[in-house]
Motif scaffolding. Structure first.
Motif, PDB file in Angstrom:
ATOM      1  N   LEU A  79       9.611  -0.497 -26.090  1.00  0.00           N
ATOM      2  CA  LEU A  79      10.258  -0.665 -27.612  1.00  0.00           C
ATOM      3  C   LEU A  79      11.134  -1.942 -27.358  1.00  0.00           C
ATOM      4  CD1 LEU A  79      10.754   3.029 -28.393  1.00  0.00           C
ATOM      5  CD2 LEU A  79       9.176   1.300 -29.530  1.00  0.00           C
ATOM      6  N   ASP A  80      11.125  -2.728 -26.397  1.00  0.00           N
ATOM      7  CA  ASP A  80      12.251  -3.648 -26.007  1.00  0.00           C
ATOM      8  C   ASP A  80      13.629  -3.309 -25.937  1.00  0.00           C
ATOM      9  OD1 ASP A  80       9.985  -5.686 -25.855  1.00  0.00           O
ATOM     10  OD2 ASP A  80      10.046  -5.733 -28.128  1.00  0.00           O
ATOM     11  N   LEU A  81      13.605  -2.348 -25.365  1.00  0.00           N
ATOM     12  CA  LEU A  81      14.891  -1.790 -25.198  1.00  0.00           C
ATOM     13  C   LEU A  81      15.063  -1.471 -23.563  1.00  0.00           C
ATOM     14  CD1 LEU A  81      15.377   0.896 -27.935  1.00  0.00           C
ATOM     15  CD2 LEU A  81      16.587  -1.222 -27.743  1.00  0.00           C
ATOM     16  N   GLY A  82      16.177  -1.198 -22.972  1.00  0.00           N
ATOM     17  CA  GLY A  82      16.328  -0.742 -21.536  1.00  0.00           C
ATOM     18  C   GLY A  82      17.494   0.183 -21.258  1.00  0.00           C
ATOM     19  N   PRO A  83      17.602   0.342 -19.995  1.00  0.00           N
ATOM     20  CA  PRO A  83      18.840   1.385 -19.486  1.00  0.00           C
ATOM     21  C   PRO A  83      20.213   0.535 -19.823  1.00  0.00           C
ATOM     22  CG  PRO A  83      17.832   0.078 -17.660  1.00  0.00           C
ATOM     23  CD  PRO A  83      16.772  -0.207 -18.845  1.00  0.00           C
ATOM     24  N   ASP A  84      20.382  -0.606 -19.966  1.00  0.00           N
ATOM     25  CA  ASP A  84      21.725  -1.115 -20.435  1.00  0.00           C
ATOM     26  C   ASP A  84      22.171  -0.617 -21.766  1.00  0.00           C
ATOM     27  OD1 ASP A  84      22.074  -2.535 -17.815  1.00  0.00           O
ATOM     28  OD2 ASP A  84      21.500  -4.415 -18.632  1.00  0.00           O
ATOM     29  N   ASP A  85      21.078  -0.650 -22.849  1.00  0.00           N
ATOM     30  CA  ASP A  85      21.481  -0.221 -23.955  1.00  0.00           C
ATOM     31  C   ASP A  85      21.793   1.455 -23.933  1.00  0.00           C
ATOM     32  OD1 ASP A  85      20.194  -2.604 -25.538  1.00  0.00           O
ATOM     33  OD2 ASP A  85      18.490  -2.047 -24.452  1.00  0.00           O
ATOM     34  N   VAL A  86      21.239   2.173 -23.287  1.00  0.00           N
ATOM     35  CA  VAL A  86      21.527   3.586 -23.217  1.00  0.00           C
ATOM     36  C   VAL A  86      23.025   3.622 -22.314  1.00  0.00           C
ATOM     37  CG1 VAL A  86      20.730   5.905 -22.365  1.00  0.00           C
ATOM     38  CG2 VAL A  86      19.122   4.299 -23.244  1.00  0.00           C
ATOM     39  N   LEU A  87      22.981   2.851 -21.493  1.00  0.00           N
ATOM     40  CA  LEU A  87      24.550   3.051 -20.792  1.00  0.00           C
ATOM     41  C   LEU A  87      25.408   2.548 -21.690  1.00  0.00           C
ATOM     42  CD1 LEU A  87      23.256   2.005 -17.209  1.00  0.00           C
ATOM     43  CD2 LEU A  87      23.942   4.203 -18.012  1.00  0.00           C
ATOM     44  N   ALA A  88      25.217   1.523 -22.350  1.00  0.00           N
ATOM     45  CA  ALA A  88      26.236   1.114 -23.139  1.00  0.00           C
ATOM     46  C   ALA A  88      26.609   1.934 -24.417  1.00  0.00           C
ATOM     47  CB  ALA A  88      25.748  -0.378 -24.169  1.00  0.00           C
ATOM     48  N   GLU A  89      25.691   2.942 -24.908  1.00  0.00           N
ATOM     49  CA  GLU A  89      26.062   3.926 -26.069  1.00  0.00           C
ATOM     50  C   GLU A  89      26.870   4.930 -25.148  1.00  0.00           C
ATOM     51  OE1 GLU A  89      26.236   6.288 -29.099  1.00  0.00           O
ATOM     52  OE2 GLU A  89      25.989   4.215 -28.938  1.00  0.00           O
ATOM     53  N   LEU A  90      26.500   5.259 -23.942  1.00  0.00           N
ATOM     54  CA  LEU A  90      27.277   6.304 -23.285  1.00  0.00           C
ATOM     55  C   LEU A  90      28.605   6.051 -22.786  1.00  0.00           C
ATOM     56  CD1 LEU A  90      24.611   7.518 -20.471  1.00  0.00           C
ATOM     57  CD2 LEU A  90      25.495   8.726 -22.545  1.00  0.00           C
ATOM     58  N   ASP A  91      28.674   4.400 -22.509  1.00  0.00           N
ATOM     59  CA  ASP A  91      30.081   3.977 -22.412  1.00  0.00           C
ATOM     60  C   ASP A  91      31.037   4.005 -23.700  1.00  0.00           C
ATOM     61  OD1 ASP A  91      32.154   2.671 -20.532  1.00  0.00           O
ATOM     62  OD2 ASP A  91      31.606   0.819 -22.132  1.00  0.00           O
ATOM     63  N   ARG A  92      30.262   3.655 -24.773  1.00  0.00           N
ATOM     64  CA  ARG A  92      30.999   3.933 -25.873  1.00  0.00           C
ATOM     65  C   ARG A  92      31.378   5.132 -26.213  1.00  0.00           C
ATOM     66  NH1 ARG A  92      30.385   5.745 -30.709  1.00  0.00           N
ATOM     67  NH2 ARG A  92      28.353   6.571 -30.563  1.00  0.00           N
ATOM     68  N   ARG A  93      30.606   6.251 -26.095  1.00  0.00           N
ATOM     69  CA  ARG A  93      31.085   7.751 -26.205  1.00  0.00           C
ATOM     70  C   ARG A  93      32.151   8.329 -25.060  1.00  0.00           C
ATOM     71  NH1 ARG A  93      25.276  10.866 -27.304  1.00  0.00           N
ATOM     72  NH2 ARG A  93      24.672   9.418 -28.924  1.00  0.00           N
ATOM     73  N   PHE A  94      32.173   7.705 -24.070  1.00  0.00           N
ATOM     74  CA  PHE A  94      32.801   8.091 -23.033  1.00  0.00           C
ATOM     75  C   PHE A  94      34.332   8.407 -23.371  1.00  0.00           C
ATOM     76  CE2 PHE A  94      35.176   8.243 -18.906  1.00  0.00           C
ATOM     77  CZ  PHE A  94      34.507   9.179 -18.057  1.00  0.00           C
ATOM     78  N   GLY A  95      34.766   9.767 -23.092  1.00  0.00           N
ATOM     79  CA  GLY A  95      36.347   9.766 -23.396  1.00  0.00           C
ATOM     80  C   GLY A  95      36.429  10.541 -24.961  1.00  0.00           C
ATOM     81  N   THR A  96      35.346  10.585 -25.434  1.00  0.00           N
ATOM     82  CA  THR A  96      35.281  11.058 -26.874  1.00  0.00           C
ATOM     83  C   THR A  96      34.881  12.664 -26.719  1.00  0.00           C
ATOM     84  OG1 THR A  96      34.656   8.976 -27.818  1.00  0.00           O
ATOM     85  CG2 THR A  96      34.466  11.036 -29.151  1.00  0.00           C
TER      86      THR A  96
END
Length: 105
Positions: A79-96
């Motif tokens: 789907l032209d996505l990668g682990p960095d996309d998922v890690l960025a989302e986890l980073d965004r959620r971290f601490g929430t």
């Protein structure tokens, strides 16, 4: 030790290979539905293995999670996505708070 980025790079390269020469290329050739079928199959196997982990099934669980991660990364690559996309989302959620994050969806 292999990183998610290393694996992602290999999965991207498999897009250009022959389905006869590469398992991943054969998955890509079969299309998204086949890849999703594999992700679902592996997720089910993780659940079954997790239920048996206290009966000496730790290695089985680790192997099944590896299969799930692998096929999930193949799905993302397709789907032209990668682990960095998922890690960025986890980073965004971290601490929430998980409750707050879920309520915001």
């Amino acid at each position: 030790m292999i990183t998610l980025q290393d694996l992602s790079t290999v999965l991207e390269a498999r897009k250009a290979e022959s389905p006869d020469d590469s398992y991943v290329a054969s998955l890509y050739a079969k299309g998204l539905n086949k890849i999703l079928e594999k992700v679902g199959e592996e997720a089910t196997e993780v659940i079954i293995a997790a239920k048996d982990v206290h009966d000496g099934g730790r290695d089985k669980l680790i192997g099944e999670v590896a299969d799930l991660w692998f096929h999930s990364l193949a799905m993302l690559a397709h789907l032209d996505l990668g682990p960095d996309d998922v890690l960025a989302e986890l980073d965004r959620r971290f601490g929430t708070s998980g409750h707050d994050e879920k309520a915001a969806r």
